[in-house]
Design a protein around this motif. Structure first.
Motif, PDB file in Angstrom:
ATOM      1  N   GLY A 157     -77.136  88.636   0.614  1.00 48.81           N
ATOM      2  CA  GLY A 157     -78.279  88.512  -0.284  1.00 48.81           C
ATOM      3  C   GLY A 157     -79.490  89.168   0.367  1.00 48.81           C
ATOM      4  N   VAL A 201     -72.639  85.551  -9.565  1.00 47.97           N
ATOM      5  CA  VAL A 201     -73.098  85.025  -8.273  1.00 47.97           C
ATOM      6  C   VAL A 201     -72.200  83.859  -7.853  1.00 47.97           C
ATOM      7  CG1 VAL A 201     -75.002  83.833  -7.094  1.00 47.97           C
ATOM      8  CG2 VAL A 201     -75.494  85.800  -8.572  1.00 47.97           C
ATOM      9  N   LEU A 235     -69.436  83.495  -4.541  1.00 45.08           N
ATOM     10  CA  LEU A 235     -69.491  82.389  -3.588  1.00 45.08           C
ATOM     11  C   LEU A 235     -68.171  81.616  -3.566  1.00 45.08           C
ATOM     12  CD1 LEU A 235     -71.673  81.396  -1.694  1.00 45.08           C
ATOM     13  CD2 LEU A 235     -72.445  79.802  -3.465  1.00 45.08           C
ATOM     14  N   ASP A 253     -66.576  83.434  -0.656  1.00 41.43           N
ATOM     15  CA  ASP A 253     -67.504  82.928   0.346  1.00 41.43           C
ATOM     16  C   ASP A 253     -68.633  83.921   0.594  1.00 41.43           C
ATOM     17  OD1 ASP A 253     -67.740  80.529   1.545  1.00 41.43           O
ATOM     18  OD2 ASP A 253     -66.110  80.829   2.986  1.00 41.43           O
ATOM     19  N   GLU A 265     -72.324  85.448  -0.360  1.00 43.15           N
ATOM     20  CA  GLU A 265     -73.593  85.128  -0.999  1.00 43.15           C
ATOM     21  C   GLU A 265     -74.322  86.404  -1.410  1.00 43.15           C
ATOM     22  OE1 GLU A 265     -76.591  81.892   0.440  1.00 43.15           O
ATOM     23  OE2 GLU A 265     -77.412  83.817   1.026  1.00 43.15           O
ATOM     24  N   ALA A 273     -77.539  87.468  -4.537  1.00 44.34           N
ATOM     25  CA  ALA A 273     -78.595  86.742  -5.241  1.00 44.34           C
ATOM     26  C   ALA A 273     -78.870  87.347  -6.600  1.00 44.34           C
ATOM     27  CB  ALA A 273     -79.871  86.747  -4.398  1.00 44.34           C
TER      28      ALA A 273
END
Ligand SMILES: *Cc1c(COP(=O)(O)O)cnc(C)c1O
Length: 375
Positions: free
Chosen positions: A2, A318, A322, A326, A328, A330
């Motif tokens: 991110g 998004v 995750l 896993d 990240e 944004a």
């Protein structure tokens, strides 16, 4: 992946786990001296006025404004995203006179300012300072300083040039001295891949003289740079004076982050970041996705903003990254909220393997939503 914090470098985390030492102990003072050398390399400056603030990027922003400007002074703020908004907010609190420039009518951001526009604004408004953001991480825009043209124009107009490099320093070329930058600050948890809590800061001789010539007291004790400069020994041989307890563990970590920068070398780092961004955009284009920043010259490589196409659900993607990977990433922030995904390519996490993972996650995530590019 991110816009920050990025993945911390394992060496930074190990350094951070060392036992605490006194904030004025020889061990600490030596670390601080080495950090100053690392910062001079990172900012490309010979200025002695470099330090880490015990705070985050916002602390750097506030420290620059509160030290360099006195109540009632005019500051032109080049606002093309949330960071210009915040600088304007701080300027109001400090009872400065902010003049806010915008890139377009719609306030969506996604662009930066032509250098000539900024130069014209400095000539027109005759401010005490100009504030610009190199890496606008809310919109993914990269502000050029015209390789020193902007700095020279500020100098000619008697204005200081204040530059936010929080999301960009280390990832894109930046030469504080050669480009005539008077004050700049960064953050530890972005391209430097450290823990949050230490903001690199650098002042020019001109900025330092302006602080010396103040007629009013600096409104913040916490960000009083002359006091902080006594802790960091900005004057050779001067006694070290306690101002606050330096963030010992975070400084240890940053000392290591700066060593990592030195080992790789800035040119190699800049290239690694731009190569990774090129790979990312090649893959995104194959998926039918488009950049939010339309003009390629204004595209930031450290924070990449991808336009959310009609019919796609940004939040679901998004969540997919995750949950399934896993990973990240944004959504948007401020002017870009709901309009973009933001993918950071910063420091330790900026690798080809991670870019490949992001592309794979986008591909499967869009597939799961049933989104495909209209032919
Ligand atoms: C993240 C960021 C900041 C603020 O940094 P914090 O460490 O969250 O206080 C300021 N400016 C830019 C461009 C940023 O990306």
């Amino acid at each position: 992946m991110g816009p920050g914090p990025s993945v911390a470098h394992p060496r930074a985390l190990r350094a951070q786990a060392a036992p605490l030492v006194g904030h004025l102990s020889n061990v600490m003072l030596q670390q601080m001296d080495e950090i100053k050398q690392g910062l001079q390399y990172l900012f490309q400056t010979a200025s002695p006025y470099v330090c880490l603030l015990s705070g985050t990027g916002h602390g750097g922003m506030e420290a620059c404004l509160v030290n360099l400007l006195e109540r009632g002074e005019r500051v032109v703020i080049a606002q093309n995203g949330i960071w210009g908004e915040r600088a304007a907010d701080m300027a109001e609190r400090l009872q400065l006179e902010p003049v806010v420039l915008r890139t377009g009518k719609d306030d969506e951001g996604g662009s930066a300012f032509p250098v000539d526009t900024l130069i014209a604004a400095v000539r027109q408004h005759k401010p005490s300072a100009l504030f610009v953001v190199v890496g606008e991480s809310s919109t993914g825009a990269h502000q050029s300083l015209g390789g020193g043209r902007l700095g020279q124009a500020c100098r000619d107009a008697g204005a200081l040039l204040i530059v936010d490099t929080v999301a960009s320093l280390g990832g894109v070329p930046f030469l504080a001295d050669a480009w005539g930058v008077d004050a700049c600050y960064s953050g530890s948890q972005k391209v430097l891949s450290g823990p949050p809590g230490a903001a690199p800061l650098c002042l020019s001789e001109r900025a330092w003289s302006k602080i010396q010539a103040r007629t009013t007291k600096i409104a913040s004790f916490n960000w009083d740079l002359p006091m902080i400069g006594r802790y960091w020994q900005w004057q050779p041989g001067a006694p070290r004076v306690y101002h606050h307890t330096g963030a010992v563990s975070t400084y240890f970590a940053l000392r290591e982050c700066l060593a990592v920068v030195g080992e790789e070398g800035l040119e190699a780092m800049w290239k690694r970041h731009s190569d990774a961004a090129a790979m990312l955009w090649r893959g995104l284009a194959e998926l039918g996705l488009e950049p939010y920043v339309a003009d390629p010259q204004y595209r930031l490589v450290t924070v990449n903003t991808i336009r959310v196409p009609d019919g796609a659900d940004w939040a679901a993607l998004v969540g997919h990254c995750l949950k399934e990977y896993d990973l990240e990433i944004a959504g948007g922030l401020g002017p870009s909220a709901g309009r973009v995904w933001r993918v950071g390519l910063m420091g330790y996490s900026c690798t080809r393997a991670n870019v490949a993972l992001v592309l794979e996650a986008f591909r499967t995530g869009l597939e799961a939503q049933g989104w495909t590019k209209k032919k």
